[in-house]
Write a protein that holds these residues in place. Structure first.
Motif, PDB file in Angstrom:
ATOM      1  N   VAL A   1       0.830  -1.208   0.000  1.00 21.07           N
ATOM      2  CA  VAL A   1       0.000   0.000   0.000  1.00 21.07           C
ATOM      3  C   VAL A   1       0.865   1.259   0.000  1.00 21.07           C
ATOM      4  CG1 VAL A   1      -1.631   1.346   1.396  1.00 21.07           C
ATOM      5  CG2 VAL A   1      -2.017  -1.100   1.039  1.00 21.07           C
ATOM      6  N   GLN A   2       1.951   1.252   0.758  1.00 23.04           N
ATOM      7  CA  GLN A   2       2.815   2.426   0.871  1.00 23.04           C
ATOM      8  C   GLN A   2       3.684   2.667  -0.357  1.00 23.04           C
ATOM      9  OE1 GLN A   2       2.693   4.690   3.441  1.00 23.04           O
ATOM     10  NE2 GLN A   2       0.930   3.445   3.983  1.00 23.04           N
ATOM     11  N   ASN A   3       4.029   1.600  -1.081  1.00 20.15           N
ATOM     12  CA  ASN A   3       5.039   1.724  -2.125  1.00 20.15           C
ATOM     13  C   ASN A   3       4.571   1.438  -3.546  1.00 20.15           C
ATOM     14  OD1 ASN A   3       7.490   2.273  -0.445  1.00 20.15           O
ATOM     15  ND2 ASN A   3       6.814   0.374   0.498  1.00 20.15           N
TER      16      ASN A   3
ATOM     17  N   LEU B   1      -3.299  -4.986  -6.107  1.00 20.43           N
ATOM     18  CA  LEU B   1      -4.737  -4.978  -6.390  1.00 20.43           C
ATOM     19  C   LEU B   1      -5.522  -4.941  -5.087  1.00 20.43           C
ATOM     20  CD1 LEU B   1      -5.112  -7.626  -9.252  1.00 20.43           C
ATOM     21  CD2 LEU B   1      -5.009  -5.148  -9.453  1.00 20.43           C
ATOM     22  N   ARG B   2      -6.798  -4.574  -5.179  1.00 18.60           N
ATOM     23  CA  ARG B   2      -7.702  -4.589  -4.029  1.00 18.60           C
ATOM     24  C   ARG B   2      -8.904  -5.445  -4.380  1.00 18.60           C
ATOM     25  NH1 ARG B   2      -3.593  -2.541  -3.461  1.00 18.60           N
ATOM     26  NH2 ARG B   2      -3.042  -0.659  -2.339  1.00 18.60           N
ATOM     27  N   ASN B   3      -9.450  -6.102  -3.370  1.00 15.74           N
ATOM     28  CA  ASN B   3     -10.536  -7.043  -3.579  1.00 15.74           C
ATOM     29  C   ASN B   3     -11.561  -6.881  -2.467  1.00 15.74           C
ATOM     30  OD1 ASN B   3     -12.143  -9.281  -4.025  1.00 15.74           O
ATOM     31  ND2 ASN B   3     -10.499 -10.766  -3.813  1.00 15.74           N
ATOM     32  N   THR B   4     -12.806  -6.599  -2.817  1.00 16.00           N
ATOM     33  CA  THR B   4     -13.861  -6.520  -1.804  1.00 16.00           C
ATOM     34  C   THR B   4     -14.637  -7.830  -1.724  1.00 16.00           C
ATOM     35  OG1 THR B   4     -15.475  -5.610  -3.363  1.00 16.00           O
ATOM     36  CG2 THR B   4     -14.138  -4.026  -2.110  1.00 16.00           C
TER      37      THR B   4
ATOM     38  N   GLN C   1     -18.318  -9.865  -4.561  1.00 22.05           N
ATOM     39  CA  GLN C   1     -17.812  -8.507  -4.366  1.00 22.05           C
ATOM     40  C   GLN C   1     -18.772  -7.682  -3.504  1.00 22.05           C
ATOM     41  OE1 GLN C   1     -14.937  -6.849  -5.417  1.00 22.05           O
ATOM     42  NE2 GLN C   1     -14.163  -8.836  -6.024  1.00 22.05           N
ATOM     43  N   GLY C   2     -18.219  -6.975  -2.527  1.00 19.45           N
ATOM     44  CA  GLY C   2     -18.986  -6.031  -1.731  1.00 19.45           C
ATOM     45  C   GLY C   2     -19.925  -6.646  -0.703  1.00 19.45           C
ATOM     46  N   GLN C   3     -19.809  -7.915  -0.441  1.00 15.99           N
ATOM     47  CA  GLN C   3     -20.715  -8.585   0.511  1.00 15.99           C
ATOM     48  C   GLN C   3     -20.099  -8.627   1.913  1.00 15.99           C
ATOM     49  OE1 GLN C   3     -23.851  -9.561  -0.428  1.00 15.99           O
ATOM     50  NE2 GLN C   3     -23.285  -8.535  -2.324  1.00 15.99           N
ATOM     51  N   PHE C   4     -19.843  -7.462   2.495  1.00 19.69           N
ATOM     52  CA  PHE C   4     -19.143  -7.358   3.775  1.00 19.69           C
ATOM     53  C   PHE C   4     -19.855  -8.128   4.888  1.00 19.69           C
ATOM     54  CE2 PHE C   4     -18.416  -5.405   7.895  1.00 19.69           C
ATOM     55  CZ  PHE C   4     -17.036  -5.481   7.964  1.00 19.69           C
ATOM     56  N   THR C   5     -21.160  -8.000   4.981  1.00 19.68           N
ATOM     57  CA  THR C   5     -21.906  -8.653   6.062  1.00 19.68           C
ATOM     58  C   THR C   5     -21.751 -10.169   6.010  1.00 19.68           C
ATOM     59  OG1 THR C   5     -23.495  -6.836   6.043  1.00 19.68           O
ATOM     60  CG2 THR C   5     -24.168  -8.849   7.163  1.00 19.68           C
ATOM     61  N   ILE C   6     -21.827 -10.721   4.811  1.00 25.21           N
ATOM     62  CA  ILE C   6     -21.664 -12.171   4.665  1.00 25.21           C
ATOM     63  C   ILE C   6     -20.269 -12.586   5.131  1.00 25.21           C
ATOM     64  CG2 ILE C   6     -21.440 -14.038   2.962  1.00 25.21           C
ATOM     65  CD1 ILE C   6     -23.660 -12.636   1.358  1.00 25.21           C
ATOM     66  N   PHE C   7     -19.238 -11.845   4.698  1.00 24.46           N
ATOM     67  CA  PHE C   7     -17.874 -12.179   5.106  1.00 24.46           C
ATOM     68  C   PHE C   7     -17.687 -12.035   6.606  1.00 24.46           C
ATOM     69  CE2 PHE C   7     -16.921 -10.990   0.617  1.00 24.46           C
ATOM     70  CZ  PHE C   7     -16.546 -12.255   0.219  1.00 24.46           C
TER      71      PHE C   7
ATOM     72  N   LEU D   1     -12.084  -5.104   7.780  1.00 25.91           N
ATOM     73  CA  LEU D   1     -12.548  -4.199   8.841  1.00 25.91           C
ATOM     74  C   LEU D   1     -11.917  -2.816   8.727  1.00 25.91           C
ATOM     75  CD1 LEU D   1     -12.578  -6.443  12.048  1.00 25.91           C
ATOM     76  CD2 LEU D   1     -14.545  -5.523  10.813  1.00 25.91           C
ATOM     77  N   LEU D   2     -10.605  -2.756   8.489  1.00 24.32           N
ATOM     78  CA  LEU D   2      -9.884  -1.485   8.509  1.00 24.32           C
ATOM     79  C   LEU D   2      -9.880  -0.753   7.170  1.00 24.32           C
ATOM     80  CD1 LEU D   2      -6.827  -2.619  10.665  1.00 24.32           C
ATOM     81  CD2 LEU D   2      -8.883  -1.408  11.428  1.00 24.32           C
ATOM     82  N   ARG D   3      -9.864  -1.501   6.064  1.00 25.59           N
ATOM     83  CA  ARG D   3      -9.764  -0.871   4.751  1.00 25.59           C
ATOM     84  C   ARG D   3     -11.037  -0.988   3.920  1.00 25.59           C
ATOM     85  NH1 ARG D   3      -4.530  -3.496   4.894  1.00 25.59           N
ATOM     86  NH2 ARG D   3      -2.906  -1.917   4.981  1.00 25.59           N
ATOM     87  N   GLY D   4     -11.902  -1.943   4.285  1.00 25.88           N
ATOM     88  CA  GLY D   4     -13.089  -2.203   3.493  1.00 25.88           C
ATOM     89  C   GLY D   4     -12.797  -3.045   2.263  1.00 25.88           C
ATOM     90  N   GLU D   5     -11.563  -3.523   2.146  1.00 28.38           N
ATOM     91  CA  GLU D   5     -11.133  -4.349   1.019  1.00 28.38           C
ATOM     92  C   GLU D   5      -9.858  -5.083   1.411  1.00 28.38           C
ATOM     93  OE1 GLU D   5     -10.571  -1.439  -2.026  1.00 28.38           O
ATOM     94  OE2 GLU D   5      -8.818  -0.562  -1.064  1.00 28.38           O
ATOM     95  N   VAL D   6      -9.566  -6.145   0.678  1.00 25.89           N
ATOM     96  CA  VAL D   6      -8.370  -6.943   0.937  1.00 25.89           C
ATOM     97  C   VAL D   6      -7.286  -6.549  -0.056  1.00 25.89           C
ATOM     98  CG1 VAL D   6      -7.428  -9.297   0.953  1.00 25.89           C
ATOM     99  CG2 VAL D   6      -9.714  -8.862   1.876  1.00 25.89           C
ATOM    100  N   VAL D   7      -6.067  -6.380   0.442  1.00 22.77           N
ATOM    101  CA  VAL D   7      -4.914  -6.055  -0.396  1.00 22.77           C
ATOM    102  C   VAL D   7      -4.320  -7.365  -0.930  1.00 22.77           C
ATOM    103  CG1 VAL D   7      -2.612  -5.025  -0.465  1.00 22.77           C
ATOM    104  CG2 VAL D   7      -4.422  -3.978   0.938  1.00 22.77           C
ATOM    105  N   ASP D   8      -4.295  -7.503  -2.243  1.00 22.40           N
ATOM    106  CA  ASP D   8      -3.685  -8.662  -2.902  1.00 22.40           C
ATOM    107  C   ASP D   8      -2.473  -8.186  -3.682  1.00 22.40           C
ATOM    108  OD1 ASP D   8      -5.572 -10.549  -2.009  1.00 22.40           O
ATOM    109  OD2 ASP D   8      -6.924 -10.111  -3.672  1.00 22.40           O
ATOM    110  N   PHE D   9      -1.454  -9.041  -3.791  1.00 23.26           N
ATOM    111  CA  PHE D   9      -0.235  -8.576  -4.475  1.00 23.26           C
ATOM    112  C   PHE D   9       0.617  -9.668  -5.095  1.00 23.26           C
ATOM    113  CE2 PHE D   9       0.662  -9.165  -0.023  1.00 23.26           C
ATOM    114  CZ  PHE D   9       1.861  -9.850  -0.017  1.00 23.26           C
TER     115      PHE D   9
END
Length: 151
Positions: free
Chosen positions: A22-24, A43-46, A54-60, A104-112
């Motif tokens: 995220v920083q670099n 990349l980012r993944n919700t 995608q975007g199903q935060f409550t289910i996750f 919880l913190l970003r609203g998405e998962v960081v993939d790389f």
């Protein structure tokens, strides 16, 4: 206790790697590590694996809490006494917490991690995903061996 330390190590390493990405790196940026085979691609993944749901935060959220509760129960009941089971559960806990904290913190998962094994464009993933995969494989091996032992 050692298996919870494994979970903590996985979680911290995963979060450090994601923070560095995220920083670099800009989203979409790709850095070749082994050309035509392995890249760091930010990349980012919700959603879940392969970007499904995608975007199903409550289910996750609900699924993650249930899975963590079940895995911690199994760890307390049997995992601490069985090295293979404890290792698999520790990896599952660490990986689950790594991706859960992202949501919880970003609203998405960081993939790389972006791999092209045998020319196949494998979906981008992260260290938490790897830990979950290895943990599940070890759990299946444990279940197979335990089933053979029971017979």
């Amino acid at each position: 206790m050692i298996y919870y330390l494994l979970a903590l190590a996985v979680f911290l390493l995963d979060q450090l790697a994601k923070w560095l990405v995220v920083q670099n790196m800009q989203v979409g940026e790709s850095i070749p590590i082994i050309p035509h085979f392995l890249y760091f691609t930010s990349l980012r993944n919700t959603g879940a694996a392969w970007s499904i749901l995608q975007g199903q935060f409550t289910i996750f959220f609900v699924i993650t809490v249930l899975v963590l509760g079940t895995v911690i129960y199994l760890m307390q009941k049997a995992g601490r006494k069985q090295p293979l089971l404890g290792t698999s559960l520790g990896l599952i806990i660490g990986g689950t917490l790594g991706n859960f904290s992202d949501r919880l913190l970003r609203g998405e998962v960081v993939d790389f991690v972006h791999a092209y094994p045998l020319g196949y464009n494998f979906p981008v993933f992260n260290l938490a995903d790897s830990s979950l995969f290895i943990g599940v494989v070890l759990l299946l091996i444990y279940m197979y061996l335990d089933g053979k032992k029971a017979k």
